[in-house]
Design a protein around this motif. Structure first.
Motif, PDB file in Angstrom:
ATOM      1  N   THR A 133       0.838  -1.203   0.000  1.00  0.00           N
ATOM      2  CA  THR A 133       0.000   0.000   0.000  1.00  0.00           C
ATOM      3  C   THR A 133       0.872   1.252   0.000  1.00  0.00           C
ATOM      4  O   THR A 133       0.589   2.223  -0.710  1.00  0.00           O
ATOM      5  CB  THR A 133      -0.929  -0.003   1.228  1.00  0.00           C
ATOM      6  OG1 THR A 133      -1.815  -1.127   1.137  1.00  0.00           O
ATOM      7  CG2 THR A 133      -1.761   1.265   1.303  1.00  0.00           C
ATOM      8  N   GLY A 143       0.223  -0.229  -8.718  1.00  0.00           N
ATOM      9  CA  GLY A 143      -1.155   0.217  -8.556  1.00  0.00           C
ATOM     10  C   GLY A 143      -1.862   0.514  -9.866  1.00  0.00           C
ATOM     11  O   GLY A 143      -2.658   1.441  -9.962  1.00  0.00           O
ATOM     12  N   PRO A 167      -4.925 -11.354  -3.570  1.00  0.00           N
ATOM     13  CA  PRO A 167      -5.396 -10.024  -3.986  1.00  0.00           C
ATOM     14  C   PRO A 167      -4.566  -9.510  -5.163  1.00  0.00           C
ATOM     15  O   PRO A 167      -3.385  -9.176  -5.011  1.00  0.00           O
ATOM     16  CB  PRO A 167      -5.167  -9.166  -2.737  1.00  0.00           C
ATOM     17  CG  PRO A 167      -4.025  -9.829  -2.020  1.00  0.00           C
ATOM     18  CD  PRO A 167      -4.150 -11.300  -2.313  1.00  0.00           C
ATOM     19  N   ASP A 169      -4.377  -6.820  -6.729  1.00  0.00           N
ATOM     20  CA  ASP A 169      -3.800  -5.475  -6.681  1.00  0.00           C
ATOM     21  C   ASP A 169      -2.624  -5.382  -5.708  1.00  0.00           C
ATOM     22  O   ASP A 169      -1.957  -4.347  -5.654  1.00  0.00           O
ATOM     23  CB  ASP A 169      -4.862  -4.429  -6.326  1.00  0.00           C
ATOM     24  CG  ASP A 169      -5.336  -4.549  -4.886  1.00  0.00           C
ATOM     25  OD1 ASP A 169      -5.602  -5.686  -4.450  1.00  0.00           O
ATOM     26  OD2 ASP A 169      -5.446  -3.513  -4.216  1.00  0.00           O
ATOM     27  N   TYR A 177      -3.252  -3.839 -12.300  1.00  0.00           N
ATOM     28  CA  TYR A 177      -4.568  -4.063 -11.690  1.00  0.00           C
ATOM     29  C   TYR A 177      -4.983  -2.830 -10.900  1.00  0.00           C
ATOM     30  O   TYR A 177      -4.156  -2.213 -10.228  1.00  0.00           O
ATOM     31  CB  TYR A 177      -4.518  -5.287 -10.759  1.00  0.00           C
ATOM     32  CG  TYR A 177      -5.869  -5.884 -10.490  1.00  0.00           C
ATOM     33  CD1 TYR A 177      -6.452  -6.759 -11.404  1.00  0.00           C
ATOM     34  CD2 TYR A 177      -6.565  -5.565  -9.337  1.00  0.00           C
ATOM     35  CE1 TYR A 177      -7.705  -7.303 -11.169  1.00  0.00           C
ATOM     36  CE2 TYR A 177      -7.822  -6.107  -9.093  1.00  0.00           C
ATOM     37  CZ  TYR A 177      -8.381  -6.977 -10.017  1.00  0.00           C
ATOM     38  OH  TYR A 177      -9.615  -7.501  -9.775  1.00  0.00           O
ATOM     39  N   PRO A 178      -6.266  -2.440 -10.972  1.00  0.00           N
ATOM     40  CA  PRO A 178      -6.716  -1.244 -10.236  1.00  0.00           C
ATOM     41  C   PRO A 178      -6.433  -1.353  -8.741  1.00  0.00           C
ATOM     42  O   PRO A 178      -6.530  -2.429  -8.153  1.00  0.00           O
ATOM     43  CB  PRO A 178      -8.227  -1.207 -10.515  1.00  0.00           C
ATOM     44  CG  PRO A 178      -8.406  -1.971 -11.777  1.00  0.00           C
ATOM     45  CD  PRO A 178      -7.355  -3.038 -11.770  1.00  0.00           C
ATOM     46  N   ASP A 179      -6.112  -0.224  -8.149  1.00  0.00           N
ATOM     47  CA  ASP A 179      -5.715  -0.175  -6.741  1.00  0.00           C
ATOM     48  C   ASP A 179      -6.939  -0.094  -5.839  1.00  0.00           C
ATOM     49  O   ASP A 179      -7.777   0.788  -5.998  1.00  0.00           O
ATOM     50  CB  ASP A 179      -4.825   1.055  -6.547  1.00  0.00           C
ATOM     51  CG  ASP A 179      -4.228   1.123  -5.158  1.00  0.00           C
ATOM     52  OD1 ASP A 179      -4.370   0.143  -4.404  1.00  0.00           O
ATOM     53  OD2 ASP A 179      -3.613   2.154  -4.849  1.00  0.00           O
ATOM     54  N   SER A 180      -7.032  -0.989  -4.862  1.00  0.00           N
ATOM     55  CA  SER A 180      -8.157  -0.971  -3.919  1.00  0.00           C
ATOM     56  C   SER A 180      -7.833  -0.162  -2.664  1.00  0.00           C
ATOM     57  O   SER A 180      -8.715   0.125  -1.861  1.00  0.00           O
ATOM     58  CB  SER A 180      -8.539  -2.398  -3.514  1.00  0.00           C
ATOM     59  OG  SER A 180      -7.488  -3.000  -2.772  1.00  0.00           O
ATOM     60  N   SER A 181      -6.557   0.193  -2.478  1.00  0.00           N
ATOM     61  CA  SER A 181      -6.174   0.955  -1.290  1.00  0.00           C
ATOM     62  C   SER A 181      -6.258   2.449  -1.583  1.00  0.00           C
ATOM     63  O   SER A 181      -6.383   2.871  -2.735  1.00  0.00           O
ATOM     64  CB  SER A 181      -4.759   0.567  -0.842  1.00  0.00           C
ATOM     65  OG  SER A 181      -3.802   0.972  -1.806  1.00  0.00           O
ATOM     66  N   THR A 182      -6.189   3.243  -0.518  1.00  0.00           N
ATOM     67  CA  THR A 182      -6.338   4.692  -0.665  1.00  0.00           C
ATOM     68  C   THR A 182      -5.149   5.419  -0.059  1.00  0.00           C
ATOM     69  O   THR A 182      -4.353   4.836   0.700  1.00  0.00           O
ATOM     70  CB  THR A 182      -7.611   5.181   0.056  1.00  0.00           C
ATOM     71  OG1 THR A 182      -7.438   4.986   1.474  1.00  0.00           O
ATOM     72  CG2 THR A 182      -8.846   4.429  -0.425  1.00  0.00           C
ATOM     73  N   ASP A 185      -5.319   5.144   3.620  1.00  0.00           N
ATOM     74  CA  ASP A 185      -4.757   3.881   4.118  1.00  0.00           C
ATOM     75  C   ASP A 185      -3.245   4.002   4.278  1.00  0.00           C
ATOM     76  O   ASP A 185      -2.668   3.595   5.301  1.00  0.00           O
ATOM     77  CB  ASP A 185      -5.063   2.735   3.151  1.00  0.00           C
ATOM     78  CG  ASP A 185      -6.533   2.396   3.055  1.00  0.00           C
ATOM     79  OD1 ASP A 185      -7.275   2.660   4.030  1.00  0.00           O
ATOM     80  OD2 ASP A 185      -6.951   1.873   1.996  1.00  0.00           O
TER      81      ASP A 185
END
Length: 203
Positions: A133, A143, A167, A169, A177-182, A185
């Motif tokens: 992340t 990301g 996972p 990402d 792959y699209p990032d699921s974290s922000t 985070d």
């Protein structure tokens, strides 16, 4: 890799193979055995002493793991140059395995700071999802950024997971792959472990 390639349709245009990770050479060799001359160019990036011989005309690189080094950055730049000129009829065959986070890297902060942040993450007890992340935010290829760079070419990714739950990402920090974290985070993780970050890294 051979099983996954049963679903692969050879493109009308160019086919560029990019492989990154500790298993990159083996994955690239399997893909080359299946596709051979259909591959127009490519780069294979793995850790030191993991290249087992030439694979057609593919460029082979060995680089630092678990901490990225100058060879990691040089090899990744070479891979980026191969995909930048591609068009909508072209395809990138992207082979990803564990270790890709260190081996496949183009930092958005100074290179020596990227290595230092990686060392801090390895030493502080962060798990692999927390590490990646942070690393995604500091990278020009993680990301989903590598897939964006290859656009409008298609990216067909084959991923060997080294993370529980698979996972996509987070494996090698998800270059395609699209990032699921922000960002939030990442900020929480940096605070949790007291990471030493420059102002540019925090930004």
């Amino acid at each position: 890799v051979r099983r996954a390639l049963e679903q692969f349709q050879k493109p009308e245009g160019r086919l560029v193979l990019i492989a990154a990770g500790k298993a990159a050479w083996q994955m690239a060799k399997a893909a080359y055995d299946v596709l051979g001359a259909a591959i127009t160019s490519g780069a294979v990036i793995t850790k030191y002493d993991h290249v087992k011989g030439p694979i057609g005309a593919l460029e082979l690189f060995e680089a630092g793991h678990p901490v990225p080094d100058e060879n990691s950055y040089r090899a990744t730049r070479a891979a980026m140059e191969l995909v930048k000129p591609l068009g909508k009829d072209d395809t990138v065959l992207f082979l990803v395995s564990g270790g890709g986070s260190a081996l496949f890297e183009c930092p958005l902060i100074p290179e020596d700071e990227m290595a230092d942040v990686t060392k801090q993450l390895l030493a502080c007890g962060a798990d692999i999802v927390e590490m990646n992340t942070i690393r995604k935010r500091l990278s020009g290829v993680k990301g989903g950024s590598f897939a964006e760079l290859a656009s409008p070419a298609k990216v067909f990714a084959i991923v060997l997971s080294d993370i529980l739950g698979d996972p996509l990402d987070m494996i090698a920090s998800g270059p395609a792959y699209p990032d699921s974290s922000t960002c939030e985070d990442a900020a929480r993780i940096a605070e949790k472990y007291g990471l030493r970050l420059s102002d540019s890294a925090r930004a």
